[in-house]
Design an enzyme around this catalytic site. Structure first.
Site, PDB file in Angstrom:
ATOM      1  N   ASP A  84       0.857  -1.176   0.000  1.00  0.00           N
ATOM      2  CA  ASP A  84       0.000   0.000   0.000  1.00  0.00           C
ATOM      3  C   ASP A  84       0.899   1.234   0.000  1.00  0.00           C
ATOM      4  OD1 ASP A  84      -2.334   1.503   0.207  1.00  0.00           O
ATOM      5  OD2 ASP A  84      -2.694   1.037   2.301  1.00  0.00           O
TER       6      ASP A  84
ATOM      7  N   ARG B 129     -10.003 -13.579   5.817  1.00  0.00           N
ATOM      8  CA  ARG B 129      -8.755 -14.156   5.305  1.00  0.00           C
ATOM      9  C   ARG B 129      -9.009 -15.461   4.552  1.00  0.00           C
ATOM     10  NH1 ARG B 129      -4.373 -11.547   7.555  1.00  0.00           N
ATOM     11  NH2 ARG B 129      -4.655 -10.653   9.626  1.00  0.00           N
TER      12      ARG B 129
ATOM     13  N   PHE C 280     -10.638  -1.387  -0.559  1.00  0.00           N
ATOM     14  CA  PHE C 280     -10.214  -2.245   0.544  1.00  0.00           C
ATOM     15  C   PHE C 280     -10.472  -3.698   0.170  1.00  0.00           C
ATOM     16  CE2 PHE C 280      -9.793  -4.006   4.769  1.00  0.00           C
ATOM     17  CZ  PHE C 280      -8.671  -3.312   5.198  1.00  0.00           C
TER      18      PHE C 280
END
Length: 182
Positions: free
Chosen positions: A104, A166, A153
């Protein structure tokens, strides 16, 4: 209701991820042939990617893990990088390959590159599954990238939001209401 209901869109399918991981594994095998690299997974997000990636690398290698915190529970990276778990072996004179789920701002990797140079690694390179170039605040040399991703996101395949999502087998973008309710 399942966790899949919280996904706005699937950005990369399970099959696209598998194809890219295989391609990267082949490239890394060529690059690190005869170098016996230390492959360092950045926990927790990079764990699925690294596990699949090293299966595609037909070379001798060691693995180790680091756990770092820079998000501290939110959706924005902070300037404060903390080592929660360090390596269990020396990197002196080793070829180190960091395996990241997503890059990021670049701050975490900038921190790690500086740290591993002081620890006298022979080389330090980076492979990332996802890259957000639009969010980069510091210049880091990312040698191998799976996919560029827009500024949204992303979750799944190891990436999380507040430790959830996850286990999705794909990369998806969360619905706004999932971020607000989590």
């Amino acid at each position: 209701m399942t966790i899949h209901n919280d996904i706005e869109e699937i950005v990369f399918t399970k099959e696209e991820l598998q194809d890219k991981v295989q391609q990267l594994g082949e490239e890394l095998s060529r690059e690190y042939k005869d170098k016996y690299p230390l492959v360092v997974c950045i926990l927790k997000g990079g764990s699925m990617f690294m596990t699949d990636l090293i299966k595609e690398m037909d070379i001798y290698l060691d693995i180790d893990f680091m756990d770092l915190a820079s998000y501290h529970g939110g959706t924005e990276s902070t300037n404060d990088v903390k080592i929660l778990k360090d390596l269990s072996q020396s990197v002196k004179d080793r070829h180190v390959l960091f395996v990241e789920d997503i890059i990021d701002t670049g701050r975490t990797l900038e921190f790690l590159i500086k740290l591993f140079k002081t620890r006298q690694a022979a080389s330090v390179d980076i492979v990332t599954l996802l890259n957000k170039p639009s969010r980069r605040l510091v210049d880091v040399d990312v040698k191998w990238t799976g996919f560029d991703i827009p500024d949204s996101f992303a979750v799944g395949y190891g990436l999380d939001y507040q430790e959830k999502y996850r286990n999705l087998p794909y990369i998806g973008v969360l619905k706004d209401e999932a971020i607000n309710l989590s």
